[in-house]
Design an enzyme around this catalytic site. Structure first.
Site, mmCIF file in Angstrom:
data_model
loop_
_atom_site.group_PDB
_atom_site.id
_atom_site.type_symbol
_atom_site.label_atom_id
_atom_site.label_comp_id
_atom_site.label_asym_id
_atom_site.label_seq_id
_atom_site.Cartn_x
_atom_site.Cartn_y
_atom_site.Cartn_z
ATOM 1 N N GLU A 21 12.357 -12.473 -6.155
ATOM 2 C CA GLU A 21 11.079 -12.072 -5.559
ATOM 3 C C GLU A 21 10.882 -12.624 -4.153
ATOM 4 O O GLU A 21 10.300 -11.957 -3.288
ATOM 5 C CB GLU A 21 9.921 -12.524 -6.466
ATOM 6 N N GLY A 73 11.744 -9.566 -13.019
ATOM 7 C CA GLY A 73 11.050 -9.306 -14.267
ATOM 8 C C GLY A 73 11.960 -9.368 -15.474
ATOM 9 O O GLY A 73 11.520 -9.701 -16.579
ATOM 10 N N ALA A 104 12.002 -5.374 -11.778
ATOM 11 C CA ALA A 104 10.951 -4.374 -11.891
ATOM 12 C C ALA A 104 11.237 -3.215 -10.938
ATOM 13 O O ALA A 104 12.053 -3.323 -10.026
ATOM 14 C CB ALA A 104 9.594 -4.998 -11.582
ATOM 15 N N GLU A 125 12.155 -12.939 -16.368
ATOM 16 C CA GLU A 125 10.895 -13.313 -17.004
ATOM 17 C C GLU A 125 10.851 -12.822 -18.455
ATOM 18 O O GLU A 125 10.388 -13.538 -19.347
ATOM 19 C CB GLU A 125 9.724 -12.735 -16.214
#
Length: 259
Positions: free
Chosen positions: A133, A110, A65, A113
């Site tokens: 993260e 992300g 992200a 994900e």
């Protein structure tokens, strides 16, 4: 279908969606909203029966992200972004058509994900995966902690999440995170080939199959069996089911029409 951060090509009922957002194809609010809108359009587009998602270039599928966007958010702003992310990923995961991720490079945070939201994942040999993260002092917020353990089990999931270290494509294949590993120059062609095979299947049966698998994974066995039976009955009632059985009896290729 004109988008700032997404390229869309439709050929032979396969939509290839390429995320193109500068170096790393990073995800931000604008990309999430575009993905949600695009999936809604593709879901009702009768000229599309399968979807491939990939990243622009060879360096990254999605390298996470946009930290620059997140760093400026307060708590309420992050809550809003998390909800936008969740809606986007859930839309990809539950769209009624099969989605294949063609993973062409760095796949972090992300991006990892996003890949897990797809029905199947094909990786190039140079693909790498990581939940980074923890190294930023946060945890995955787009479903990573939940979806990864459904794929690899809790122990391996915690290893990937807690350490935040990269794994290569071969390790991802061993852990069943990806369905296949191919050479970089074969990646998109392989994903299109898989999507092309899915286009030949009965669309309603595929829809019911996906619904049964996705929904059944989140309930107890008896409830899952009830969901399966309901989806089976729905598929059995279609014209395509009658056509499929007639084709088998007549030793010919079925002509499915999605009804």
């Amino acid at each position: 279908m004109n988008y700032k951060n997404l390229l869309v090509e439709v050929e032979n009922k396969v939509a290839v969606v390429t995320i193109s957002n500068g170096p790393g194809n990073q995800l931000n609010t604008e990309v999430y909203l575009e993905l949600t809108q695009l999936m809604s359009e593709l879901e009702v587009n009768d000229e599309v029966q399968a979807i491939v998602i990939t990243g622009a270039g060879e360096e990254a599928f999605v390298a996470g992200a946009d930290i620059y966007e997140m760093a400026d958010l307060d708590t309420v702003g992050m809550m809003d972004l998390t909800q936008i992310t969740r809606i986007s990923f859930s839309k990809i995961e539950n769209i009624r058509k099969p989605v294949i991720a063609a993973i062409n490079g760095e796949t972090r945070g992300g991006g990892f994900e996003l890949a897990l939201c797809c029905d199947m994942r094909i990786a190039s040999e140079n693909a790498q995966f990581a939940f980074t993260e923890i190294n930023l002092g946060v945890i995955p917020g787009g479903g990573g902690t939940q979806r990864i353990q459904k794929v690899v089990g809790q122990g391996i999931a915690k290893e990937l999440l807690y350490f935040g270290e990269k794994i290569d494509a071969e390790r991802a294949y061993q852990l069943q995170i990806v369905n296949r590993v191919v050479a970089q120059n074969e990646l998109l062609a392989t994903a299109k080939e898989w999507a092309g095979k899915l286009v030949e299947k009965a669309p309603v049966a595929l829809r019911m199959m996906k619904l049964a698998v996705n929904t059944g994974a989140n309930v107890d066995l008896e409830s899952a069996l009830t969901i399966e039976a309901t989806c089976y009955d729905g598929a059995f009632a279609t014209r395509d089911c009658k056509e499929g059985m007639a084709a088998r009896l007549e030793n010919r290729k079925p002509n499915f029409v999605g009804r």
